[in-house]
Motif scaffolding. Sequence first.
Motif, PDB file in Angstrom:
ATOM      1  N   PHE A   1    -111.290  -4.081   9.685  1.00  0.00           N
ATOM      2  CA  PHE A   1    -110.727  -3.019   9.318  1.00  0.00           C
ATOM      3  C   PHE A   1    -109.393  -3.115   8.490  1.00  0.00           C
ATOM      4  O   PHE A   1    -109.083  -2.860   7.709  1.00  0.00           O
ATOM      5  N   SER A   2    -108.442  -4.627   8.696  1.00  0.00           N
ATOM      6  CA  SER A   2    -107.492  -4.931   8.038  1.00  0.00           C
ATOM      7  C   SER A   2    -108.389  -5.026   7.033  1.00  0.00           C
ATOM      8  O   SER A   2    -106.700  -5.223   6.207  1.00  0.00           O
ATOM      9  N   ILE A   3    -108.942  -5.915   6.469  1.00  0.00           N
ATOM     10  CA  ILE A   3    -109.431  -6.022   5.257  1.00  0.00           C
ATOM     11  C   ILE A   3    -110.619  -4.963   4.574  1.00  0.00           C
ATOM     12  O   ILE A   3    -109.998  -4.547   3.427  1.00  0.00           O
ATOM     13  N   TYR A   4    -110.926  -4.431   5.222  1.00  0.00           N
ATOM     14  CA  TYR A   4    -111.529  -3.034   3.820  1.00  0.00           C
ATOM     15  C   TYR A   4    -110.176  -2.278   4.099  1.00  0.00           C
ATOM     16  O   TYR A   4    -110.310  -1.112   2.805  1.00  0.00           O
ATOM     17  N   SER A   5    -109.423  -2.135   5.096  1.00  0.00           N
ATOM     18  CA  SER A   5    -109.146  -0.310   4.671  1.00  0.00           C
ATOM     19  C   SER A   5    -107.744  -1.259   3.786  1.00  0.00           C
ATOM     20  O   SER A   5    -106.840  -0.200   2.316  1.00  0.00           O
ATOM     21  N   THR A   6    -107.676  -2.367   3.420  1.00  0.00           N
ATOM     22  CA  THR A   6    -106.343  -2.914   2.389  1.00  0.00           C
ATOM     23  C   THR A   6    -107.312  -2.450   1.037  1.00  0.00           C
ATOM     24  O   THR A   6    -106.222  -2.564   0.073  1.00  0.00           O
ATOM     25  N   VAL A   7    -108.210  -3.148   1.260  1.00  0.00           N
ATOM     26  CA  VAL A   7    -108.677  -3.273  -0.198  1.00  0.00           C
ATOM     27  C   VAL A   7    -108.985  -1.481  -0.411  1.00  0.00           C
ATOM     28  O   VAL A   7    -108.710  -1.395  -1.945  1.00  0.00           O
ATOM     29  N   GLY A   8    -109.304  -0.701   0.663  1.00  0.00           N
ATOM     30  CA  GLY A   8    -109.608   0.560   0.126  1.00  0.00           C
ATOM     31  C   GLY A   8    -108.279   1.843  -0.327  1.00  0.00           C
ATOM     32  O   GLY A   8    -107.949   2.062  -1.465  1.00  0.00           O
ATOM     33  N   PHE A   9    -106.771   0.918   0.357  1.00  0.00           N
ATOM     34  CA  PHE A   9    -105.640   1.078  -0.373  1.00  0.00           C
ATOM     35  C   PHE A   9    -105.238   1.235  -1.392  1.00  0.00           C
ATOM     36  O   PHE A   9    -104.779   1.565  -2.571  1.00  0.00           O
ATOM     37  N   HIS A  10    -105.604  -0.190  -1.629  1.00  0.00           N
ATOM     38  CA  HIS A  10    -105.467  -0.744  -3.311  1.00  0.00           C
ATOM     39  C   HIS A  10    -105.951   0.039  -4.501  1.00  0.00           C
ATOM     40  O   HIS A  10    -105.486   0.757  -5.574  1.00  0.00           O
ATOM     41  N   LEU A  11    -107.399   0.107  -3.762  1.00  0.00           N
ATOM     42  CA  LEU A  11    -107.987   0.794  -5.387  1.00  0.00           C
ATOM     43  C   LEU A  11    -108.257   2.265  -4.929  1.00  0.00           C
ATOM     44  O   LEU A  11    -108.088   3.057  -6.829  1.00  0.00           O
ATOM     45  N   ASN A  12    -107.400   3.298  -4.041  1.00  0.00           N
ATOM     46  CA  ASN A  12    -107.042   4.633  -4.519  1.00  0.00           C
ATOM     47  C   ASN A  12    -106.185   4.505  -4.248  1.00  0.00           C
ATOM     48  O   ASN A  12    -105.585   5.926  -5.453  1.00  0.00           O
TER      49      ASN A  12
END
Length: 150
Positions: A61-72
């Motif tokens: 969660f800590s990895i994919y949510s950080t990636v998702g935040f920056h992409l979105n």
Amino acid sequence: MAIKSINSIKLTKFKFLFQFISYCLIGGSTFVIDIIIMNFLWYVSGKNAGNVNFIFKLISFSIYSTVGFHLNKRITFKSKSYSKTSYLQYISVVGLLSLIDAVVVSKLTLINIFSLSGTAWANICNLTSSAITGILGFLINKFIVFDNKK
């Protein structure tokens, strides 16, 4: 004047559709990241059941949510500013939706109305729940977290 108003409405609808499609594609990408990380952790540890999954899910969660935040932030909502507040809001929304997703999947998997195999039904429930929480996540992120009118 009326033509300008109609064109403005069309552009707004197109922008909303682009944002929704972009959000879905990024969500699919982060789902793939989650699957890869979880499978890697299961392989390395030799454990794939029980309470260890809470730790693995937290790491994922800590990895994919950080990636998702920056992409979105950059692609979907084209937000130019960065603040710890917007990041915390995003993580809070995604975290809450992940919790809701887990509860919905847990409940739906107990009601196998089509008598499918357990794995097939669990995947259908997971997809259904992800779609519901994904739409909620898009709306919350669009109008609250990445609201450019602030």
